[in-house]
Design a protein around this motif. Sequence first.
Motif, PDB file in Angstrom:
ATOM      1  N   MET A  90       0.772  -1.362  -0.034  1.00 49.39           N
ATOM      2  CA  MET A  90       0.027   0.107   0.112  1.00 49.39           C
ATOM      3  C   MET A  90       0.869   1.382  -0.108  1.00 49.39           C
ATOM      4  O   MET A  90       0.300   2.229  -0.535  1.00 49.39           O
ATOM      5  CB  MET A  90      -0.960  -0.073   1.124  1.00 49.39           C
ATOM      6  CG  MET A  90      -2.031  -1.082   0.970  1.00 49.39           C
ATOM      7  SD  MET A  90      -3.208  -0.903  -0.237  1.00 49.39           S
ATOM      8  CE  MET A  90      -2.416  -1.853  -1.690  1.00 49.39           C
ATOM      9  N   GLY A 133      -6.048   4.548   6.900  1.00 45.64           N
ATOM     10  CA  GLY A 133      -6.190   4.581   5.677  1.00 45.64           C
ATOM     11  C   GLY A 133      -7.721   4.418   5.489  1.00 45.64           C
ATOM     12  O   GLY A 133      -8.611   5.258   6.055  1.00 45.64           O
ATOM     13  N   ASP A 134      -8.047   3.530   4.528  1.00 47.86           N
ATOM     14  CA  ASP A 134      -9.564   3.287   4.179  1.00 47.86           C
ATOM     15  C   ASP A 134     -10.046   1.699   4.174  1.00 47.86           C
ATOM     16  O   ASP A 134      -8.992   1.145   4.184  1.00 47.86           O
ATOM     17  CB  ASP A 134      -9.926   3.956   2.921  1.00 47.86           C
ATOM     18  CG  ASP A 134      -9.087   3.605   1.731  1.00 47.86           C
ATOM     19  OD1 ASP A 134      -8.764   2.366   1.473  1.00 47.86           O
ATOM     20  OD2 ASP A 134      -8.583   4.519   1.041  1.00 47.86           O
ATOM     21  N   PRO A 135     -10.984   1.456   3.771  1.00 51.93           N
ATOM     22  CA  PRO A 135     -11.221  -0.347   4.091  1.00 51.93           C
ATOM     23  C   PRO A 135     -10.364  -0.740   3.008  1.00 51.93           C
ATOM     24  O   PRO A 135      -9.730  -1.842   3.417  1.00 51.93           O
ATOM     25  CB  PRO A 135     -12.583  -0.395   3.743  1.00 51.93           C
ATOM     26  CG  PRO A 135     -13.356   0.852   4.088  1.00 51.93           C
ATOM     27  CD  PRO A 135     -12.356   2.157   3.974  1.00 51.93           C
ATOM     28  N   GLN A 136     -10.149  -0.355   1.933  1.00 50.34           N
ATOM     29  CA  GLN A 136      -9.533  -1.064   0.943  1.00 50.34           C
ATOM     30  C   GLN A 136      -7.770  -0.939   1.318  1.00 50.34           C
ATOM     31  O   GLN A 136      -7.235  -2.250   0.987  1.00 50.34           O
ATOM     32  CB  GLN A 136      -9.638  -0.204  -0.546  1.00 50.34           C
ATOM     33  CG  GLN A 136     -11.178  -0.498  -1.160  1.00 50.34           C
ATOM     34  CD  GLN A 136     -12.249   0.218  -0.420  1.00 50.34           C
ATOM     35  OE1 GLN A 136     -11.963   1.508  -0.064  1.00 50.34           O
ATOM     36  NE2 GLN A 136     -13.387  -0.328  -0.241  1.00 50.34           N
ATOM     37  N   ARG A 182      -7.050  -1.074   4.340  1.00 48.70           N
ATOM     38  CA  ARG A 182      -6.893  -2.011   5.416  1.00 48.70           C
ATOM     39  C   ARG A 182      -6.998  -3.407   5.114  1.00 48.70           C
ATOM     40  O   ARG A 182      -6.579  -4.348   5.628  1.00 48.70           O
ATOM     41  CB  ARG A 182      -7.976  -1.918   6.495  1.00 48.70           C
ATOM     42  CG  ARG A 182      -7.737  -0.355   6.827  1.00 48.70           C
ATOM     43  CD  ARG A 182      -8.781  -0.192   8.238  1.00 48.70           C
ATOM     44  NE  ARG A 182     -10.014  -0.159   7.980  1.00 48.70           N
ATOM     45  CZ  ARG A 182     -10.633   1.254   7.780  1.00 48.70           C
ATOM     46  NH1 ARG A 182      -9.954   2.112   7.677  1.00 48.70           N
ATOM     47  NH2 ARG A 182     -12.082   1.172   7.623  1.00 48.70           N
ATOM     48  N   ASN A 183      -7.657  -3.614   3.800  1.00 48.16           N
ATOM     49  CA  ASN A 183      -7.842  -5.315   3.382  1.00 48.16           C
ATOM     50  C   ASN A 183      -6.423  -5.723   2.798  1.00 48.16           C
ATOM     51  O   ASN A 183      -6.206  -6.739   2.523  1.00 48.16           O
ATOM     52  CB  ASN A 183      -8.710  -5.210   2.276  1.00 48.16           C
ATOM     53  CG  ASN A 183     -10.305  -5.288   2.890  1.00 48.16           C
ATOM     54  OD1 ASN A 183     -10.390  -5.635   3.934  1.00 48.16           O
ATOM     55  ND2 ASN A 183     -11.221  -4.857   1.920  1.00 48.16           N
ATOM     56  N   ARG A 184      -5.691  -4.852   2.461  1.00 50.06           N
ATOM     57  CA  ARG A 184      -4.175  -5.195   1.810  1.00 50.06           C
ATOM     58  C   ARG A 184      -2.982  -4.871   2.694  1.00 50.06           C
ATOM     59  O   ARG A 184      -2.083  -5.524   2.650  1.00 50.06           O
ATOM     60  CB  ARG A 184      -4.003  -4.434   0.592  1.00 50.06           C
ATOM     61  CG  ARG A 184      -5.053  -4.599  -0.652  1.00 50.06           C
ATOM     62  CD  ARG A 184      -4.881  -6.005  -1.332  1.00 50.06           C
ATOM     63  NE  ARG A 184      -3.816  -6.353  -1.876  1.00 50.06           N
ATOM     64  CZ  ARG A 184      -3.355  -7.372  -2.308  1.00 50.06           C
ATOM     65  NH1 ARG A 184      -4.303  -8.343  -2.199  1.00 50.06           N
ATOM     66  NH2 ARG A 184      -2.142  -7.505  -2.614  1.00 50.06           N
ATOM     67  N   ARG A 242      -6.115  10.955   5.544  1.00 51.77           N
ATOM     68  CA  ARG A 242      -6.334  10.061   6.705  1.00 51.77           C
ATOM     69  C   ARG A 242      -4.976   9.764   7.506  1.00 51.77           C
ATOM     70  O   ARG A 242      -5.054   8.789   8.506  1.00 51.77           O
ATOM     71  CB  ARG A 242      -7.205   8.773   6.380  1.00 51.77           C
ATOM     72  CG  ARG A 242      -8.243   9.027   5.851  1.00 51.77           C
ATOM     73  CD  ARG A 242      -9.268   9.795   6.715  1.00 51.77           C
ATOM     74  NE  ARG A 242     -10.456  10.217   6.124  1.00 51.77           N
ATOM     75  CZ  ARG A 242     -11.588  10.857   6.443  1.00 51.77           C
ATOM     76  NH1 ARG A 242     -11.396  11.344   7.804  1.00 51.77           N
ATOM     77  NH2 ARG A 242     -12.489  11.317   5.651  1.00 51.77           N
ATOM     78  N   SER A 268     -12.835  -6.059  -0.701  1.00 51.91           N
ATOM     79  CA  SER A 268     -12.708  -4.856  -1.832  1.00 51.91           C
ATOM     80  C   SER A 268     -11.115  -4.394  -1.752  1.00 51.91           C
ATOM     81  O   SER A 268     -10.495  -4.353  -0.597  1.00 51.91           O
ATOM     82  CB  SER A 268     -13.561  -3.695  -1.391  1.00 51.91           C
ATOM     83  OG  SER A 268     -13.496  -3.214   0.177  1.00 51.91           O
ATOM     84  N   ALA A 269     -10.707  -4.051  -2.945  1.00 52.38           N
ATOM     85  CA  ALA A 269      -9.188  -3.686  -2.867  1.00 52.38           C
ATOM     86  C   ALA A 269      -9.201  -2.751  -4.213  1.00 52.38           C
ATOM     87  O   ALA A 269     -10.015  -2.577  -5.115  1.00 52.38           O
ATOM     88  CB  ALA A 269      -8.326  -4.773  -3.167  1.00 52.38           C
ATOM     89  N   LYS A 270      -8.071  -1.769  -3.979  1.00 55.63           N
ATOM     90  CA  LYS A 270      -7.984  -0.835  -5.249  1.00 55.63           C
ATOM     91  C   LYS A 270      -6.904  -1.479  -6.380  1.00 55.63           C
ATOM     92  O   LYS A 270      -5.851  -1.432  -5.962  1.00 55.63           O
ATOM     93  CB  LYS A 270      -7.318   0.611  -4.600  1.00 55.63           C
ATOM     94  CG  LYS A 270      -8.525   1.245  -3.716  1.00 55.63           C
ATOM     95  CD  LYS A 270      -7.948   2.440  -3.195  1.00 55.63           C
ATOM     96  CE  LYS A 270      -9.074   3.336  -2.366  1.00 55.63           C
ATOM     97  NZ  LYS A 270      -8.868   4.391  -1.660  1.00 55.63           N
ATOM     98  N   SER A 302      -3.810  -0.100  -7.143  1.00 57.40           N
ATOM     99  CA  SER A 302      -2.531  -0.124  -6.301  1.00 57.40           C
ATOM    100  C   SER A 302      -2.013  -1.770  -5.885  1.00 57.40           C
ATOM    101  O   SER A 302      -1.542  -1.736  -4.862  1.00 57.40           O
ATOM    102  CB  SER A 302      -3.122   0.484  -4.783  1.00 57.40           C
ATOM    103  OG  SER A 302      -3.251   1.861  -5.393  1.00 57.40           O
ATOM    104  N   TRP A 358     -17.070   4.266   6.104  1.00 65.98           N
ATOM    105  CA  TRP A 358     -16.555   3.212   5.187  1.00 65.98           C
ATOM    106  C   TRP A 358     -16.362   3.645   3.734  1.00 65.98           C
ATOM    107  O   TRP A 358     -15.398   3.191   2.947  1.00 65.98           O
ATOM    108  CB  TRP A 358     -17.648   2.201   5.010  1.00 65.98           C
ATOM    109  CG  TRP A 358     -17.240   1.159   4.185  1.00 65.98           C
ATOM    110  CD1 TRP A 358     -17.156   0.890   2.556  1.00 65.98           C
ATOM    111  CD2 TRP A 358     -16.783  -0.212   4.392  1.00 65.98           C
ATOM    112  NE1 TRP A 358     -16.713  -0.331   2.117  1.00 65.98           N
ATOM    113  CE2 TRP A 358     -16.463  -1.069   3.454  1.00 65.98           C
ATOM    114  CE3 TRP A 358     -16.465  -0.603   5.777  1.00 65.98           C
ATOM    115  CZ2 TRP A 358     -15.966  -2.238   3.485  1.00 65.98           C
ATOM    116  CZ3 TRP A 358     -15.786  -2.051   5.825  1.00 65.98           C
ATOM    117  CH2 TRP A 358     -15.434  -2.528   4.738  1.00 65.98           C
ATOM    118  N   GLU A 393     -14.692   6.581   3.023  1.00 63.49           N
ATOM    119  CA  GLU A 393     -13.475   7.168   2.990  1.00 63.49           C
ATOM    120  C   GLU A 393     -12.782   7.157   1.933  1.00 63.49           C
ATOM    121  O   GLU A 393     -12.109   8.081   1.464  1.00 63.49           O
ATOM    122  CB  GLU A 393     -12.674   6.921   4.544  1.00 63.49           C
ATOM    123  CG  GLU A 393     -13.195   7.802   5.433  1.00 63.49           C
ATOM    124  CD  GLU A 393     -12.205   7.380   6.673  1.00 63.49           C
ATOM    125  OE1 GLU A 393     -12.573   7.840   7.862  1.00 63.49           O
ATOM    126  OE2 GLU A 393     -11.447   6.261   6.664  1.00 63.49           O
ATOM    127  N   GLY A 394     -12.776   5.955   1.211  1.00 64.10           N
ATOM    128  CA  GLY A 394     -11.530   5.663   0.252  1.00 64.10           C
ATOM    129  C   GLY A 394     -12.350   5.642  -1.200  1.00 64.10           C
ATOM    130  O   GLY A 394     -11.897   5.294  -2.212  1.00 64.10           O
TER     131      GLY A 394
END
Lengths: 265, 153
Positions: free
Chosen positions: A32, A99-102, A104-106, A182, B56-58, B61, B128, B130-131
């Motif tokens: 990230m 950060g944000d949920p995405q 935090r998932n990685r 954030r 969920s992921a970006k 990135s 949630w 935020e991203g």
Amino acid sequence: MYDFAYHKPSSVADAMAALKAADDGKFLAGGMTMIPTLKQRLAQPSDLIDLSGVGDLVGITVSGGAVTIGAMTTHAAVATSTDVQSAIPALAALAGGIGDPQVRNRGTIGGSVANNDPAADYPAACLALGATIKTDRREMAADDFFTDLFETALADDEIILSVSFPKPSKAAYQKFDNPASRYALVGVFVAQTAGGPRVAVTGSGQNGVFRVPGMESALASSWSADAVKGMAVDAGTLNSDIHASAEYRAHLIGVMAGRAVTAAG
Amino acid sequence: MPTVSMTVNGKQVSGEVEGRTLLVEFLRENLRLTGTHVGCDTSQCGACVVHIDGNSAKSCSMLAIQANGTKVTTIEGLANGDELHPMQAAFKEHHGLQCGFCTPGMVMSAVDLVKKKPKASEHEIREWLEGNICRCTGYHNIVKAIQHAQQTM
């Protein structure tokens, strides 16, 4: 992004071997920070060695009065772990605010700690809770681990295996975050530990995360928000940037420390 | 060049990529799944959100090769034929979009939220998101749409 050779070893030993064989290899955790850094061409490693295939780096265990988190455990896993929530709720809450949920998932704890971004959250938890960072070759106290901006005591080829947090009698983290990124403008983690109160500040220091001995001794005399209220931190050691002046950050440290003590109870 | 294979929207796919190929590039350019958008390209805006093994992921990135062997769901994989996914239907019903650029990421992020926190409060929904950035600033209707989908998903 410049190209690189990609490797995904399945053991720590294979990861070390891949790094040794590379001209200028780097370990990849959750990516990230690493991937955005590469996208901006701020780094040009010859090889990326992805640690996500090393299964024994993931997981959370609570035993002997400590919470031990594998280096490749994601922030989302820490935030939602009922074990962490009951042992050190402040740590679960901190992970849930990164950060944000995405992200935090990685993103992973090992990656965050190794990167030592001066505005990252985990370094404050490590320092305030007196965490131990375990690597492939040694164990380091958080006090010795975070050395400067984006600098740690890790050797170039050293891999973090886990981070172990002794359970405090109370603790809380309060972050004043930049509304866009954030990241912490100021984040203060306070903990009542077996060795006395500890206060760690992130987002502010010119040399990264730091402890505030004055606040720690004030809290040792009286664990109360009033004890740290208005307590000055030398603005000369703090960052000034477009988001906040050093004087503003110095003020916020007192405010957020007070809030953290109140939140800790 | 390395070969990657993954399951995208239920179909097994594979292709040659460079180490540096981003997942979003693989989805858009190799697979022509252009519903996943690139907005900021600096990890902030969330237009590129997809699901990797249910989370969920970006996709701007992460590397395509990091998704090797995973199950990926993109916005194209949500609807059941002509029948919109309940979250898509809720965005339509509540006018949860204006220009629509951020919508694929908003929907994918929102589906992840409702799966993980089915009873999220309005405040938790806003946290949630935020991203995910909507430059039309249509957040109110996006939140309403998600609250509606909490009932229908």
